[in-house]
Design a protein around this motif. Structure first.
Motif, short mmCIF file in Angstrom:
data_model
loop_
_atom_site.label_atom_id
_atom_site.label_comp_id
_atom_site.label_asym_id
_atom_site.label_seq_id
_atom_site.Cartn_x
_atom_site.Cartn_y
_atom_site.Cartn_z
N LYS A 6 -113.32 -56.85 6.73
CA LYS A 6 -114.13 -58.91 7.03
C LYS A 6 -113.03 -58.72 7.75
O LYS A 6 -113.14 -59.23 8.45
CB LYS A 6 -113.91 -58.72 5.97
N VAL A 7 -111.36 -58.28 7.66
CA VAL A 7 -110.38 -59.10 7.82
C VAL A 7 -109.94 -58.62 8.78
O VAL A 7 -109.80 -59.12 10.38
CB VAL A 7 -109.03 -58.54 6.91
N ASN A 8 -110.57 -57.44 9.69
CA ASN A 8 -110.33 -57.09 10.78
C ASN A 8 -111.77 -57.23 11.94
O ASN A 8 -111.41 -57.69 13.17
CB ASN A 8 -110.80 -54.98 10.79
N ARG A 9 -112.67 -57.91 11.00
CA ARG A 9 -114.05 -58.61 12.15
C ARG A 9 -113.44 -59.69 12.38
O ARG A 9 -113.43 -60.76 13.21
CB ARG A 9 -115.11 -58.43 11.36
N ILE A 49 -100.12 -59.07 7.25
CA ILE A 49 -101.32 -58.15 5.18
C ILE A 49 -100.29 -59.18 4.26
O ILE A 49 -101.31 -58.21 3.10
CB ILE A 49 -99.22 -57.14 5.89
N TRP A 50 -99.50 -59.73 4.43
CA TRP A 50 -98.78 -60.12 2.76
C TRP A 50 -100.24 -60.91 2.36
O TRP A 50 -100.66 -60.66 1.48
CB TRP A 50 -97.23 -61.02 2.57
N VAL A 51 -100.74 -62.03 3.59
CA VAL A 51 -101.25 -63.10 3.06
C VAL A 51 -102.38 -62.57 2.51
O VAL A 51 -103.65 -62.75 2.17
CB VAL A 51 -101.41 -63.69 3.77
N PHE A 52 -103.25 -61.45 3.16
CA PHE A 52 -104.48 -60.76 3.56
C PHE A 52 -104.06 -59.30 2.82
O PHE A 52 -106.13 -58.06 2.42
CB PHE A 52 -105.37 -60.42 4.84
N ARG A 53 -103.22 -59.72 1.02
CA ARG A 53 -103.20 -57.98 0.85
C ARG A 53 -104.38 -57.78 0.17
O ARG A 53 -104.85 -55.82 -0.03
CB ARG A 53 -101.65 -57.94 0.26
N ARG A 54 -104.94 -58.12 -0.63
CA ARG A 54 -106.27 -58.24 -1.18
C ARG A 54 -107.91 -58.61 -1.02
O ARG A 54 -108.28 -58.74 -0.99
CB ARG A 54 -106.72 -59.06 -2.83
N ARG A 55 -107.68 -58.40 0.61
CA ARG A 55 -108.79 -58.96 1.06
C ARG A 55 -109.53 -57.61 1.21
O ARG A 55 -109.12 -56.55 1.81
CB ARG A 55 -109.07 -59.92 2.31
#
Length: 335
Positions: free
Chosen positions: A167-170, A157-163
Motif C-alpha cells: 500500500k505504501v508503494n502504491r 521509512i520511520w513514519v511508514f514502518r508499520r504500514r
C-alpha cells in the motif's frame, strides 16, 4: 541585412538549438525515477515533463541575468562570435555525453563554453560571478541533494514502518506524478533561463542602447521555453536508463524522495540565490542519497564514479572546445 544582424540571428538560432539539446539531454532528469518505478509510462512522463518545462521557463528571469553576467564581450561582431563559439562548445559536449549516456550538466557546459570562448576572444570574465554563482553552488547543491534525500527517505521509512509495504508503494507511486511535475517545473525554471541569459547577452552586445538593463523580451522567453519543451518531448532514453536503473533500482518512496528534494533545491537556488545550478547534479545526487538508505552497497558506486568524472570534465572540456571553435570562427567570419 547587415553583418551584425546576420550574426545575431545565427547566434540566436544556435542558442535555441542548445536549448533543444538541453531539453533532450536533461529530459531524463525529471522523469527517469518515475519511469523506473513504473509510476508513469515513458510517453506520459515525457509529455508531463515537456509541459512543466514550458511553464517553469515562464516563471522568472533572475537566473537568466546571472548567466548574462558571466562574461562581458566586446560590443561588436567580435563579441558575437565569442558567444557563438561558447554555444557550439556547449552543444558539442552535450552531444558527446548524451551519446555515451552520461548525465553531465548542460548548465556547466554552457558556463564552460562562455569562459573558454571569452578567454580566447579577449572578453572580460567576471570571476566573482563564476565563483559565487557557479562554482560554490556547483559543489554545495549535489551535497544538499544527497544528504536531503537520504534524510527524507529515513523519515519516510520511520513514519511508514508499520504500514503495509504494498500500500505504501502504491501511494508513493501516485505521489510521484506530483514530484516529477515539480522537478520538471524546476528544470524549466533553471535551464530555459540559461538560454534566455545567453540571448540577452547577444542582444546587449549587439544593441546595448536598446537592451542593456531591461527585462527579457517576450519573444526570448517564449522561444527558449518552446525550445526546451520540444527537446524534452523528444526524450533522452540513454541517460534515462543510467539515471533510473544503472545507479540503483529505485522503489516509489525513494523516487519520491529524490524528486521532491531535487525540486526544492532547484526552486531555492533560482529564487533565493539566483544561481544557475545543474539539474543533473542535483537529481543524480538525490537518487544516490535516497538509494543509500537501502544499504550503501545497493548504490552502484562505479557508475556514480563515471558520472562524477563527467561532471568534473564538463567545465574544462566545454571551455576547450569553445576556445578552439572561436579560433576557427575568427578566421572564417569577417568581423
Amino acid at each position: 541585412m547587415t553583418l551584425t544582424l546576420a550574426i545575431v540571428i545565427a547566434v540566436v538560432v544556435i542558442a535555441l538549438a542548445f536549448d533543444y539539446t538541453n531539453g533532450f539531454h536533461d529530459a531524463a532528469n525529471a522523469i527517469a525515477t518515475s519511469v523506473s518505478t513504473r509510476a508513469l509510462t515513458p510517453r506520459i512522463a515525457l509529455t508531463l515533463a515537456a509541459v512543466m518545462n514550458f511553464v517553469g521557463a515562464l516563471l522568472g528571469q533572475k537566473v537568466a541575468h546571472t548567466v548574462s553576467d558571466v562574461i562581458e564581450p566586446p560590443g561588436n561582431n567580435h563579441g558575437l562570435i565569442i558567444v557563438m563559439a561558447a554555444l557550439i562548445g556547449a552543444i558539442t559536449w552535450n552531444l558527446i555525453t548524451w551519446y555515451f549516456g552520461l548525465p553531465s550538466s548542460s548548465s556547466h557546459a554552457l558556463i564552460g563554453g562562455l569562459v573558454g570562448a571569452g578567454l580566447a576572444g579577449g572578453a572580460t570574465v567576471h570571476w566573482s560571478t563564476i565563483v559565487d554563482k557557479v562554482v560554490i553552488p556547483m559543489v554545495l547543491s549535489p551535497l544538499v541533494g544527497l544528504v536531503g534525500a537520504f534524510l527524507v527517505m529515513l523519515l519516510i521509512i520511520w513514519v511508514f514502518r508499520r504500514r503495509n509495504p504494498h500500500k505504501v508503494n502504491r501511494g508513493f507511486r501516485s505521489m510521484q506524478t506530483v514530484s516529477a511535475a515539480a522537478l520538471a517545473l524546476g528544470h524549466g525554471l533553471q535551464d530555459a533561463q540559461k538560454t534566455m541569459g545567453v540571448i540577452l547577452l547577444v542582444l546587449v552586445t549587439a544593441y546595448p542602447s536598446h537592451y542593456d538593463g531591461v527585462d527579457l523580451p517576450l519573444w526570448v522567453v517564449v522561444g527558449a521555453a518552446g525550445a526546451i519543451s520540444a527537446g524534452t518531448y523528444s526524450g533522452g532514453w540513454r541517460i534515462m536508463r543510467t539515471l533510473g536503473r544503472r545507479i540503483i533500482h529505485l522503489d516509489p518512496p525513494r523516487g519520491f524522495s529524490a524528486e521532491s528534494v531535487g525540486a526544492t533545491v532547484l526552486y531555492t537556488t533560482a529564487y533565493v540565490y539566483q544561481a544557475p545550478i545543474s539539474t543533473t547534479h542535483v537529481i543524480t545526487s538525490a537518487v544516490m542519497g535516497a538509494g543509500a538508505t537501502k544499504r550503501f552497497s545497493a548504490v552502484r558506486w562505479g557508475v556514480a564514479k563515471s558520472i562524477v568524472t563527467a561532471w568534473v570534465l564538463t567545465l574544462p572540456s566545454a571551455a576547450l572546445v569553445a576556445a578552439a571553435t572561436f579560433g576557427i570562427l575568427h578566421l572564417v567570419v569577417p568581423v
